[in-house]
Design a protein around this motif. Structure first.
Motif, short mmCIF file in Angstrom:
data_model
loop_
_atom_site.label_atom_id
_atom_site.label_comp_id
_atom_site.label_asym_id
_atom_site.label_seq_id
_atom_site.Cartn_x
_atom_site.Cartn_y
_atom_site.Cartn_z
N GLU A 33 7.60 -38.71 42.95
CA GLU A 33 6.25 -38.21 43.20
C GLU A 33 6.28 -37.07 44.22
N ASP A 34 7.08 -37.23 45.29
CA ASP A 34 7.20 -36.18 46.31
C ASP A 34 7.79 -34.91 45.71
N SER A 35 8.85 -35.09 44.93
CA SER A 35 9.53 -33.94 44.34
C SER A 35 8.62 -33.22 43.35
N LEU A 36 7.80 -33.99 42.62
CA LEU A 36 6.87 -33.38 41.68
C LEU A 36 5.79 -32.57 42.39
N ALA A 37 5.39 -33.03 43.60
CA ALA A 37 4.40 -32.26 44.37
C ALA A 37 4.96 -30.88 44.71
N GLU A 38 6.25 -30.83 45.08
CA GLU A 38 6.88 -29.54 45.37
C GLU A 38 7.04 -28.73 44.08
N LEU A 39 7.38 -29.39 42.99
CA LEU A 39 7.52 -28.70 41.70
C LEU A 39 6.18 -28.09 41.28
N ALA A 40 5.08 -28.80 41.56
CA ALA A 40 3.76 -28.27 41.24
C ALA A 40 3.48 -26.99 42.02
N ALA A 41 3.89 -26.98 43.31
CA ALA A 41 3.71 -25.77 44.12
C ALA A 41 4.54 -24.62 43.56
N ALA A 43 5.39 -24.26 40.36
CA ALA A 43 4.76 -23.84 39.11
C ALA A 43 3.53 -22.97 39.39
N THR A 44 2.77 -23.33 40.42
CA THR A 44 1.60 -22.53 40.79
C THR A 44 2.02 -21.16 41.29
N THR A 45 3.09 -21.11 42.09
CA THR A 45 3.62 -19.84 42.56
C THR A 45 4.02 -18.95 41.39
N ALA A 46 4.54 -19.56 40.33
CA ALA A 46 4.96 -18.80 39.14
C ALA A 46 3.79 -18.39 38.27
N GLY A 47 2.57 -18.81 38.62
CA GLY A 47 1.39 -18.40 37.87
C GLY A 47 0.90 -19.40 36.85
N GLY A 48 1.44 -20.63 36.87
CA GLY A 48 1.02 -21.63 35.91
C GLY A 48 -0.15 -22.47 36.42
N ASP A 49 -0.80 -23.15 35.50
CA ASP A 49 -1.90 -24.07 35.82
C ASP A 49 -1.42 -25.48 35.50
N VAL A 50 -1.15 -26.27 36.55
CA VAL A 50 -0.61 -27.61 36.35
C VAL A 50 -1.72 -28.54 35.90
#
Length: 443
Positions: A33-41, A43-50
């Motif tokens: 869950e922690d790692s996914l929170a960082e992965l979401a950040a 993905a957002t930096t790359a311009g995606g909508d999680v």
């Protein structure tokens, strides 16, 4: 007829991203869950909508699907519900895992490594940065080539250029390997340019300080505050800075140091990036000391520091003298919101706020203290002709100069490189005086 006009959409549509992770329990301090929170950040930096995320507890990842077959089918249900068009896995996928998920979901599937490489490609501003990112991308892509890569051979090939029976895929691999070889030569050229610049700094004998730390810990803001002006790009996003920035920083008592801001590190940083950016990260190895910037407000301080230590060890700089600057102290203590308040230093650690200026004077003093601790004692005599060297000694050392009849006595502490120069000049001066000492006194 009524003429109708329509707007042409020039911007690419925002991709809907779904995240997936496997928690094997082997990643100390990090849950899925922690790692996914960082992965979401990321993905957002790359311009995606999680639009969603799933994780699964397993003893090990599935060799075919990454997640189990049942969880993979759950992802197909999630696709129908959310309409995601990109799936991002939190770990590096094998080509077989990637293909299996793509065939099942009929969407683009990438992994954490590819996502980070894309962000680096977005943020690389200089020729040097773009070279290093392209090299990392090529090395990542080579084992993942498929028959879809035929565009690579459009500028090559032709009569006599292919071996007997060579398939298109083999041709593409050969072209990629050739490009990797050429990119490595160009990156080596960058490394040699940096080496030349470093030798120039060594001749001036300015001490060097490297800023390292987890991405988004505030390294660029810290450099800007130390310098007193905005010299490094500082934004609240992951990997905002890729290209190193070096500036002179006044430390007090006339001391000057060259401080370099380097690329940030991150959990599961792709090995290809560390290798490709080795020319840039050699600035870390050349530094006399390191400032490790830590986001004091982050719940994963220990894990972030462990990641930084792992990368520094890989670079051969893990044992280098280091100061730890716990940044963003203004988010933890009201006193840090006023930059005029004093900040104590304890055992090489300083709480600072690069935003408010809190603790920066203490950090400067600590940098000067650590640099001075690396200095060595000198007790030599040099001729008056060594005036240029003596000027540098006065500027960059803590010494007493005694001007005698024939030479100057130098006693005190200086940087090791400067001590070497002094001792070499003193040895030649002593040799020049030896014949005079050996001449007999007239009777």
């Amino acid at each position: 007829m009524t003429a109708r006009s329509s707007l042409v959409e020039l911007e690419a549509p925002v991709e809907k991203v779904f995240l997936v992770a496997v928690d094997t329990g082997s990643d100390d301090g990090w849950t899925a869950e922690d790692s996914l929170a960082e992965l979401a950040a990321l993905a957002t930096t790359a311009g995606g909508d999680v639009v969603g995320a799933e994780w699964q507890n397993r003893r090990h990842v599935d060799p075919n699907w990454y997640v189990g077959k049942g969880k993979a089918e759950d992802l197909a249900s999630a696709k129908r519900e959310t309409g995601f068009d990109v799936l991002i896995a939190d770990d590096e996928l094998s080509p077989a895992q990637q293909r299996a998920l793509e065939e099942l979901l009929k969407v683009k599937v990438i992994d954490r490594s590819r996502l980070i490489l894309d962000i680096f490609a977005m943020h690389a501003q200089t020729h040097e940065g773009r070279l290093q990112v392209e090299l990392a991308q090529l090395e990542y892509q080579l084992p993942r080539l498929t028959k879809l890569w035929t565009h690579l051979s459009r500028t090559g090939g032709g009569i006599g250029t292919r071996g007997p029976g060579e398939s298109q895929l083999e041709t593409d691999r050969r072209i990629i390997r050739t490009r990797i070889s050429k990119m490595k030569e160009r990156v080596e050229g960058v490394r040699q340019q940096r080496e030349t610049a470093a030798r120039g700094r060594d001749r001036r004998l300015w001490p060097t300080v490297g800023i390292v730390g987890y991405t988004n810990a505030g390294k660029s803001t810290l450099l800007n505050t130390l310098v007193g002006s905005e010299v490094a790009r500082a934004e609240d996003m992951l990997f905002a800075t890729l290209d190193p920035t070096s500036r002179q920083v006044k430390l007090g008592d006339g001391q000057t140091a060259i401080v370099t801001d380097t690329v940030g590190f991150i959990h599961k940083l792709p090995h290809q990036l560390v290798e490709a950016f080795r020319a840039t990260l050699e600035e870390v190895n050349r530094a006399d000391i390191l400032i490790e910037v830590v986001d004091a407000s982050d719940a994963h301080v220990a894990e972030h520091r462990a990641t930084v230590q792992t990368v520094l060890d890989e670079l051969g700089a893990g044992e280098k003298p280091r100061l730890v600057a716990y940044n963003k102290a203004d988010l933890l203590a009201d006193a840090a919101k006023d930059g005029r308040n004093a900040a104590p230093a304890v055992a090489g650690e300083v709480f600072v706020s690069a935003l408010t200026g809190f603790g920066m004077d203490t950090l400067r003093a600590e940098i000067a203290s650590v640099l001075a601790s690396l200095w060595v004692d000198v007790d030599v005599a040099v001729p008056y002709a060594a005036g240029e060297l003596l000027a540098r000694v006065r500027e960059r050392g803590t010494v007493d100069l005694e001007y005698r009849e024939r030479d100057v006595h130098v006693g005190g502490r200086v940087a090791p490189a400067l001590a070497g120069e002094l001792e070499a000049v003193a040895a030649r001066w002593a040799e020049s005086l030896a014949p005079e000492a050996a001449e007999p006194v007239p009777g």
